[in-house]
Motif scaffolding. Structure first.
Motif, PDB file in Angstrom:
ATOM      1  N   PRO A   1      12.764  14.628  22.179  1.00 40.12           N
ATOM      2  CA  PRO A   1      11.478  14.770  21.346  1.00 40.12           C
ATOM      3  C   PRO A   1      10.688  13.596  21.584  1.00 40.12           C
ATOM      4  CG  PRO A   1      13.302  14.550  20.007  1.00 40.12           C
ATOM      5  CD  PRO A   1      13.935  14.686  21.417  1.00 40.12           C
ATOM      6  N   VAL A   2       9.489  13.804  21.370  1.00 38.94           N
ATOM      7  CA  VAL A   2       8.290  12.663  21.514  1.00 38.94           C
ATOM      8  C   VAL A   2       8.331  12.156  20.171  1.00 38.94           C
ATOM      9  CG1 VAL A   2       5.974  11.924  22.096  1.00 38.94           C
ATOM     10  CG2 VAL A   2       7.242  13.794  23.296  1.00 38.94           C
ATOM     11  N   VAL A   3       8.558  10.839  20.008  1.00 34.33           N
ATOM     12  CA  VAL A   3       8.450  10.153  18.621  1.00 34.33           C
ATOM     13  C   VAL A   3       7.044   9.893  18.209  1.00 34.33           C
ATOM     14  CG1 VAL A   3       9.083   8.206  17.531  1.00 34.33           C
ATOM     15  CG2 VAL A   3      10.218   8.981  19.341  1.00 34.33           C
ATOM     16  N   CYS A   4       7.023  10.192  16.743  1.00 36.84           N
ATOM     17  CA  CYS A   4       5.573  10.093  16.179  1.00 36.84           C
ATOM     18  C   CYS A   4       5.143   8.776  16.118  1.00 36.84           C
ATOM     19  CB  CYS A   4       5.618  10.580  14.873  1.00 36.84           C
ATOM     20  SG  CYS A   4       4.245  10.342  13.835  1.00 36.84           S
ATOM     21  N   SER A   5       3.971   8.158  16.593  1.00 39.98           N
ATOM     22  CA  SER A   5       3.350   6.934  16.769  1.00 39.98           C
ATOM     23  C   SER A   5       3.058   6.143  15.282  1.00 39.98           C
ATOM     24  CB  SER A   5       2.223   6.930  17.540  1.00 39.98           C
ATOM     25  OG  SER A   5       1.148   7.527  17.224  1.00 39.98           O
ATOM     26  N   PRO A   6       2.603   6.824  14.301  1.00 37.84           N
ATOM     27  CA  PRO A   6       2.274   6.019  13.033  1.00 37.84           C
ATOM     28  C   PRO A   6       3.754   5.370  12.524  1.00 37.84           C
ATOM     29  CG  PRO A   6       1.087   7.999  13.063  1.00 37.84           C
ATOM     30  CD  PRO A   6       1.887   8.066  14.323  1.00 37.84           C
ATOM     31  N   CYS A   7       4.653   6.507  12.331  1.00 43.35           N
ATOM     32  CA  CYS A   7       5.953   5.949  11.591  1.00 43.35           C
ATOM     33  C   CYS A   7       7.058   5.624  12.796  1.00 43.35           C
ATOM     34  CB  CYS A   7       6.337   7.359  10.648  1.00 43.35           C
ATOM     35  SG  CYS A   7       6.859   8.724  11.825  1.00 43.35           S
ATOM     36  N   ASP A   8       6.899   5.508  13.779  1.00 46.30           N
ATOM     37  CA  ASP A   8       7.902   5.414  14.855  1.00 46.30           C
ATOM     38  C   ASP A   8       9.159   6.163  14.779  1.00 46.30           C
ATOM     39  OD1 ASP A   8       6.443   3.313  16.056  1.00 46.30           O
ATOM     40  OD2 ASP A   8       6.834   1.940  14.663  1.00 46.30           O
ATOM     41  N   GLY A   9       9.120   7.523  14.159  1.00 46.85           N
ATOM     42  CA  GLY A   9      10.086   8.328  14.196  1.00 46.85           C
ATOM     43  C   GLY A   9      11.077   8.329  13.014  1.00 46.85           C
ATOM     44  N   SER A  10      10.519   7.357  12.049  1.00 50.68           N
ATOM     45  CA  SER A  10      11.331   7.288  10.730  1.00 50.68           C
ATOM     46  C   SER A  10      10.789   8.525   9.796  1.00 50.68           C
ATOM     47  CB  SER A  10      11.346   5.969  10.103  1.00 50.68           C
ATOM     48  OG  SER A  10       9.924   5.709   9.611  1.00 50.68           O
ATOM     49  N   GLY A  11       9.593   8.965   9.791  1.00 52.50           N
ATOM     50  CA  GLY A  11       9.094  10.019   8.986  1.00 52.50           C
ATOM     51  C   GLY A  11       8.713   9.185   7.512  1.00 52.50           C
ATOM     52  N   MET A  12       8.528   7.701   7.719  1.00 54.19           N
ATOM     53  CA  MET A  12       8.181   6.994   6.303  1.00 54.19           C
ATOM     54  C   MET A  12       7.114   6.170   6.776  1.00 54.19           C
ATOM     55  SD  MET A  12       9.686   8.563   4.041  1.00 54.19           S
ATOM     56  CE  MET A  12       9.743   7.548   2.649  1.00 54.19           C
ATOM     57  N   VAL A  13       6.041   5.980   6.050  1.00 50.24           N
ATOM     58  CA  VAL A  13       5.185   4.860   6.315  1.00 50.24           C
ATOM     59  C   VAL A  13       4.871   4.060   5.229  1.00 50.24           C
ATOM     60  CG1 VAL A  13       3.764   6.181   8.199  1.00 50.24           C
ATOM     61  CG2 VAL A  13       3.241   6.099   5.858  1.00 50.24           C
ATOM     62  N   ALA A  14       4.255   2.734   5.188  1.00 49.91           N
ATOM     63  CA  ALA A  14       4.214   1.897   4.255  1.00 49.91           C
ATOM     64  C   ALA A  14       2.801   1.806   3.912  1.00 49.91           C
ATOM     65  CB  ALA A  14       4.771   0.242   4.489  1.00 49.91           C
ATOM     66  N   ALA A  15       2.751   1.870   2.554  1.00 45.90           N
ATOM     67  CA  ALA A  15       1.162   1.955   2.005  1.00 45.90           C
ATOM     68  C   ALA A  15       1.263   0.942   1.068  1.00 45.90           C
ATOM     69  CB  ALA A  15       1.166   3.378   1.315  1.00 45.90           C
ATOM     70  N   THR A  16       0.109  -0.014   1.101  1.00 43.37           N
ATOM     71  CA  THR A  16      -0.149  -1.332   0.418  1.00 43.37           C
ATOM     72  C   THR A  16      -0.618  -0.810  -1.272  1.00 43.37           C
ATOM     73  OG1 THR A  16      -0.902  -2.542   2.138  1.00 43.37           O
ATOM     74  CG2 THR A  16      -1.465  -3.517   0.161  1.00 43.37           C
ATOM     75  N   VAL A  17       0.146  -1.323  -2.105  1.00 40.72           N
ATOM     76  CA  VAL A  17      -0.098  -1.166  -3.434  1.00 40.72           C
ATOM     77  C   VAL A  17      -1.332  -2.333  -3.881  1.00 40.72           C
ATOM     78  CG1 VAL A  17       0.773  -0.840  -5.748  1.00 40.72           C
ATOM     79  CG2 VAL A  17       2.214   0.171  -3.870  1.00 40.72           C
ATOM     80  N   ARG A  18      -2.173  -1.611  -4.522  1.00 39.40           N
ATOM     81  CA  ARG A  18      -3.120  -2.862  -5.022  1.00 39.40           C
ATOM     82  C   ARG A  18      -3.663  -2.423  -6.671  1.00 39.40           C
ATOM     83  NH1 ARG A  18      -6.328  -5.006  -0.850  1.00 39.40           N
ATOM     84  NH2 ARG A  18      -5.949  -3.809   1.262  1.00 39.40           N
ATOM     85  N   VAL A  19      -3.606  -3.415  -7.220  1.00 36.10           N
ATOM     86  CA  VAL A  19      -3.642  -3.448  -8.616  1.00 36.10           C
ATOM     87  C   VAL A  19      -4.811  -4.549  -9.110  1.00 36.10           C
ATOM     88  CG1 VAL A  19      -1.499  -2.904  -9.092  1.00 36.10           C
ATOM     89  CG2 VAL A  19      -2.125  -5.336  -9.210  1.00 36.10           C
ATOM     90  N   GLY A  20      -5.369  -4.303 -10.205  1.00 37.11           N
ATOM     91  CA  GLY A  20      -6.378  -5.206 -10.855  1.00 37.11           C
ATOM     92  C   GLY A  20      -7.787  -4.913 -10.605  1.00 37.11           C
ATOM     93  N   ARG A  21      -8.597  -5.640 -11.107  1.00 34.46           N
ATOM     94  CA  ARG A  21     -10.169  -5.458 -10.987  1.00 34.46           C
ATOM     95  C   ARG A  21     -10.667  -5.726  -9.712  1.00 34.46           C
ATOM     96  NH1 ARG A  21     -13.121  -8.745 -14.676  1.00 34.46           N
ATOM     97  NH2 ARG A  21     -13.733 -10.049 -12.905  1.00 34.46           N
ATOM     98  N   LYS A  22      -9.884  -6.809  -8.917  1.00 36.86           N
ATOM     99  CA  LYS A  22     -10.339  -7.161  -7.774  1.00 36.86           C
ATOM    100  C   LYS A  22      -9.527  -6.488  -6.723  1.00 36.86           C
ATOM    101  CE  LYS A  22     -12.113 -11.566  -9.343  1.00 36.86           C
ATOM    102  NZ  LYS A  22     -11.970 -13.281  -9.171  1.00 36.86           N
ATOM    103  N   ARG A  23      -8.693  -5.407  -7.013  1.00 38.30           N
ATOM    104  CA  ARG A  23      -7.883  -4.800  -5.959  1.00 38.30           C
ATOM    105  C   ARG A  23      -7.000  -5.596  -5.143  1.00 38.30           C
ATOM    106  NH1 ARG A  23      -6.905  -0.263  -7.787  1.00 38.30           N
ATOM    107  NH2 ARG A  23      -6.811   0.599  -5.786  1.00 38.30           N
ATOM    108  N   ARG A  24      -6.315  -6.802  -5.647  1.00 33.89           N
ATOM    109  CA  ARG A  24      -5.387  -7.381  -5.091  1.00 33.89           C
ATOM    110  C   ARG A  24      -4.071  -6.702  -4.423  1.00 33.89           C
ATOM    111  NH1 ARG A  24      -4.952  -8.903 -10.131  1.00 33.89           N
ATOM    112  NH2 ARG A  24      -2.772  -9.255 -11.127  1.00 33.89           N
TER     113      ARG A  24
END
Length: 61
Positions: free
Chosen positions: A17-40
Motif C-alpha cells: 500500500p502507498v503510504v500517506c505523505s502527511p502522516c508517513d503512514g502512522s495515521g497521526m499528525v502533530a498540531a501545535t497548541v497555542r495559548v495566550g493573547r499573543k498566541r504563543r
C-alpha cells in the motif's frame, strides 16, 4: 536419467500500500497548541490525519 530440479516461478504478491505523505503512514499528525493573547506555542498535540482518516494509506492510491 535423473529428474531435473526446477525452480518454482515467483508467486504474484499484491503491491504494497502507498503510504500517506502527511502522516508517513502512522495515521497521526502533530498540531501545535497555542495559548495566550499573543498566541504563543506551548507544545504539540497528536491528532488523526485528515488526509487518510487514520488508516495510514494514501487515499488516491
Amino acid at each position: 536419467m535423473a529428474t531435473r530440479r526446477t525452480t518454482k516461478p515467483p508467486k504474484n504478491t499484491p503491491p504494497a500500500p502507498v503510504v500517506c505523505s502527511p502522516c508517513d503512514g502512522s495515521g497521526m499528525v502533530a498540531a501545535t497548541v497555542r495559548v495566550g493573547r499573543k498566541r504563543r506555542p506551548v507544545g504539540q498535540q497528536d491528532g488523526i490525519c485528515l488526509n487518510c482518516l487514520g488508516s495510514g494509506t494514501a487515499p488516491d492510491a
